[in-house]
Design a protein around this motif. Structure first.
Motif, PDB file in Angstrom:
ATOM      1  N   UNK A 109       0.834  -1.210   0.000  1.00  0.00           N
ATOM      2  CA  UNK A 109       0.000   0.000   0.000  1.00  0.00           C
ATOM      3  C   UNK A 109       0.864   1.254   0.000  1.00  0.00           C
ATOM      4  N   UNK A 110       1.897   1.243   0.800  1.00  0.00           N
ATOM      5  CA  UNK A 110       2.786   2.399   0.859  1.00  0.00           C
ATOM      6  C   UNK A 110       3.459   2.647  -0.490  1.00  0.00           C
ATOM      7  N   UNK A 111       3.925   1.572  -1.131  1.00  0.00           N
ATOM      8  CA  UNK A 111       4.558   1.698  -2.445  1.00  0.00           C
ATOM      9  C   UNK A 111       3.565   2.213  -3.477  1.00  0.00           C
ATOM     10  N   UNK A 112       2.326   1.713  -3.395  1.00  0.00           N
ATOM     11  CA  UNK A 112       1.308   2.145  -4.340  1.00  0.00           C
ATOM     12  C   UNK A 112       0.948   3.605  -4.184  1.00  0.00           C
ATOM     13  N   UNK A 146      -0.931  -2.162  -6.907  1.00  0.00           N
ATOM     14  CA  UNK A 146      -0.135  -2.566  -5.748  1.00  0.00           C
ATOM     15  C   UNK A 146      -1.020  -3.043  -4.606  1.00  0.00           C
ATOM     16  N   UNK A 147      -2.185  -2.428  -4.447  1.00  0.00           N
ATOM     17  CA  UNK A 147      -3.101  -2.839  -3.384  1.00  0.00           C
ATOM     18  C   UNK A 147      -3.597  -4.265  -3.609  1.00  0.00           C
ATOM     19  N   UNK A 150      -0.667  -6.639  -2.932  1.00  0.00           N
ATOM     20  CA  UNK A 150      -0.442  -6.745  -1.490  1.00  0.00           C
ATOM     21  C   UNK A 150      -1.507  -7.568  -0.801  1.00  0.00           C
ATOM     22  N   UNK A 151      -2.759  -7.384  -1.216  1.00  0.00           N
ATOM     23  CA  UNK A 151      -3.854  -8.151  -0.623  1.00  0.00           C
ATOM     24  C   UNK A 151      -3.732  -9.635  -0.892  1.00  0.00           C
ATOM     25  N   UNK A 152      -3.367  -9.997  -2.121  1.00  0.00           N
ATOM     26  CA  UNK A 152      -3.238 -11.409  -2.476  1.00  0.00           C
ATOM     27  C   UNK A 152      -2.048 -12.037  -1.752  1.00  0.00           C
TER      28      UNK A 152
END
Length: 218
Positions: A109-112, A146-147, A150-152
């Motif tokens: 999330x931060x990267x996104x 990216x979210x 990250x979630x997967x």
């Protein structure tokens, strides 16, 4: 045999998806907050958030027992409200999985959100949108790639969690016995047929989860 095989599989899916939802929501919100806010102690907080990536799962399990155990104020409050301890329950398995999976979602999330063009967000604010609308309709869609990744990844990590879950939630068949703990018990009991079935099931589910990431990234 079929019921014995299916029970840990379904329980693992329930635990991983429940913890995954919690992690996705909190990781997205906290990731956005940390990207857009500057304050004293930010580096310390970020280091604490990322600690589960490097800590042993048994250490995480021990800390969860200390935080939610009967000798802590939080554990006492939970027992007073729900008339039972959180330890060795389904929710304990969810919390353990969420704790170890959270850093992956937070980093994604931060990267996104770092990649989101601040000029676009600023233009939306000038046009009359409030911060929540900008976050919901601009920041999240622009960071969605990216979210989703990250979630997967968080779901996959939650599915494979063993050490913290075993310590904090135990290994109660039908309640807290997830696939990793079921595999451990099956091997210990010499039941290699069931162990192989659970191992192959875990590999298949993990493969499908990673396949989705690669498809989404193309």
């Amino acid at each position: 045999m079929w019921n014995d095989f299916l029970e840990p599989v379904l329980l693992s899916l329930e635990v991983s998806f429940t913890s995954g939802i919690i992690v996705i929501v909190l990781g997205t919100l906290i990731g956005w907050f940390m990207v857009n806010k500057t304050f004293k102690g930010k580096v310390i907080i970020e280091t604490i958030i990322l600690l589960p990536l490097v800590l042993s799962p048994t250490v995480i399990g021990f800390l969860l027992i200390v935080i939610f155990g009967k000798n802590s104020w939080l554990g006492e409050m939970i027992k007073w409200i729900f008339h039972r301890s959180l330890l060795f329950t389904w929710w304990a398995a969810v919390i353990a999985s969420a704790v170890v999976a959270f850093p992956l979602m937070y980093q994604a999330a931060k990267a996104g959100f770092h990649e989101v063009d601040k000029d676009i967000e600023g233009a939306a604010l000038v046009d009359g949108a409030n911060k929540f609308q900008v976050f919901l309709y601009i920041s999240i869609p622009l960071a969605s790639k990216m979210l989703v990744a990250g979630g997967i990844m968080s779901l996959a990590r939650a599915l494979g969690e063993f050490g913290a879950t075993l310590m904090f939630a135990g290994n109660i068949p039908g309640e807290t016995q997830t696939l990793p703990t079921a595999i451990y018990v099956a091997i210990d009991a010499g039941n290699m047929t069931m162990a192989w079935l659970w191992v192959l099931t875990t590999i298949l589910i993990s493969f499908l989860i990673l396949l989705v990431i690669h498809i989404k990234s193309e």
